[in-house]
Design a protein around this motif. Sequence first.
Motif, PDB file in Angstrom:
ATOM      1  N   ALA A  43      35.855  50.761  25.501  1.00  0.00           N
ATOM      2  CA  ALA A  43      35.811  52.127  26.028  1.00  0.00           C
ATOM      3  C   ALA A  43      36.707  52.280  27.255  1.00  0.00           C
ATOM      4  O   ALA A  43      37.318  53.344  27.461  1.00  0.00           O
ATOM      5  N   ASP A  44      36.809  51.236  28.077  1.00  0.00           N
ATOM      6  CA  ASP A  44      37.667  51.313  29.261  1.00  0.00           C
ATOM      7  C   ASP A  44      39.135  51.396  28.857  1.00  0.00           C
ATOM      8  O   ASP A  44      39.910  52.169  29.437  1.00  0.00           O
ATOM      9  N   TYR A  45      39.521  50.612  27.865  1.00  0.00           N
ATOM     10  CA  TYR A  45      40.896  50.696  27.370  1.00  0.00           C
ATOM     11  C   TYR A  45      41.179  52.087  26.800  1.00  0.00           C
ATOM     12  O   TYR A  45      42.218  52.687  27.081  1.00  0.00           O
ATOM     13  N   LEU A  48      48.928  53.837  31.712  1.00  0.00           N
ATOM     14  CA  LEU A  48      49.282  52.475  31.336  1.00  0.00           C
ATOM     15  C   LEU A  48      49.039  51.491  32.470  1.00  0.00           C
ATOM     16  O   LEU A  48      48.796  50.309  32.229  1.00  0.00           O
ATOM     17  N   ALA A  49      49.091  51.963  33.704  1.00  0.00           N
ATOM     18  CA  ALA A  49      48.760  51.079  34.822  1.00  0.00           C
ATOM     19  C   ALA A  49      47.298  50.636  34.742  1.00  0.00           C
ATOM     20  O   ALA A  49      46.968  49.480  35.051  1.00  0.00           O
ATOM     21  N   MET A  99      44.270  44.246  31.453  1.00  0.00           N
ATOM     22  CA  MET A  99      44.911  43.078  30.836  1.00  0.00           C
ATOM     23  C   MET A  99      45.063  41.942  31.845  1.00  0.00           C
ATOM     24  O   MET A  99      44.807  40.774  31.532  1.00  0.00           O
ATOM     25  N   LEU A 100      45.482  42.282  33.059  1.00  0.00           N
ATOM     26  CA  LEU A 100      45.686  41.240  34.063  1.00  0.00           C
ATOM     27  C   LEU A 100      44.358  40.604  34.466  1.00  0.00           C
ATOM     28  O   LEU A 100      44.285  39.380  34.663  1.00  0.00           O
ATOM     29  N   PRO A 152      49.799  45.228  37.324  1.00  0.00           N
ATOM     30  CA  PRO A 152      49.832  45.263  38.784  1.00  0.00           C
ATOM     31  C   PRO A 152      50.152  43.904  39.399  1.00  0.00           C
ATOM     32  O   PRO A 152      50.015  43.708  40.604  1.00  0.00           O
ATOM     33  N   GLY A 153      50.590  42.976  38.595  1.00  0.00           N
ATOM     34  CA  GLY A 153      50.946  41.632  39.052  1.00  0.00           C
ATOM     35  C   GLY A 153      51.585  40.888  37.898  1.00  0.00           C
ATOM     36  O   GLY A 153      51.918  41.475  36.864  1.00  0.00           O
ATOM     37  N   THR A 154      51.741  39.591  38.043  1.00  0.00           N
ATOM     38  CA  THR A 154      52.380  38.758  37.027  1.00  0.00           C
ATOM     39  C   THR A 154      51.327  38.011  36.225  1.00  0.00           C
ATOM     40  O   THR A 154      50.355  37.503  36.792  1.00  0.00           O
TER      41      THR A 154
END
Length: 237
Positions: A46-48, A57-58, A64-65, A94-96
Amino acid sequence: MPLHIGIMACSAEGAAECYRTICAEAAELLGPHGNPPVSLHMPSLADYVRHLEAGNLAGVGALMLETADRLASAGAEFLVCPDNTIHQALPHLPGTLPLPFLHIAEVVADEALRHGFRHLGLTGTRWLVESDVYREALGRRDIALTLPTPDEREEMNRIIMDDLVYGRFTSDAERAFQRIMARMGDDGCDAVVLGCTEIPLLINEKNAPLPVLDSTRLLARAALRHAVEERLPGRNA
C-alpha cells in the motif's frame, strides 16, 4: 558458499515466485537440496501504491533504499528487485544502494538479444509502460519496443492491481492479455516482455500467442548464476 541474495520485494505473488525459482533451480548448480542463502524484505505494498499514484518516485526510492539497507544488515551480498514498476525510482533514491544490484530490464534485454528478438511488446502496470525502464534498456541494444494502447494499459493495470497481486487468476484476465499480445504481434513484435512479476502466473509460453520473456524467472536465474559463479575459485574468495 554461494553469495547471499537479497530480494527487495514489492508485491507478495511476484516476490514469492522469484524466491521459489531461485530455490527450485538451485539444485542444478549446487547439488541435491542446495540453495544459496536468501533474505527477503517487503514494506507494505500500500505504501508503494500510494507513492506511485501520486507520481512520487522519491517516495518509492526511499522505500527501496530502506529495504536495501535492511537486507545489507541481514547479510545479503547483492540485491535483486522482482518488481519491474519500481525500477523507475532508482534514479530518485535518497542515497546509494549499499550493495551491487542486478537490474531486471537489463537481464531481460540481454535474454532478448540471446534469442535474436528485435522487436518486443511490453506488458505491465501503466506506471511501468509509461516509464523509461524498458525503453532505455532495449534502446541500448537497438531493440524496438511497442507499448500497449492507453485502453490496454488501463485494462492490464486493473487486472494486475485488482486481481493478480491478490493471487486471483481468471479466464477473462487470461483472454485479455492474449488479445493484447496478439495485437502486438500484428504490429510486428516477435516476442513480449511479461513486465509485471505476477503476469507469468497467468500467461506463459504455453498459452501466449507470441514468445514471452518472463522477467520474474529470468531475474531469479540471473541472481542464482551470479550467486554461484561469483564465488567460483579464481573469482572471489
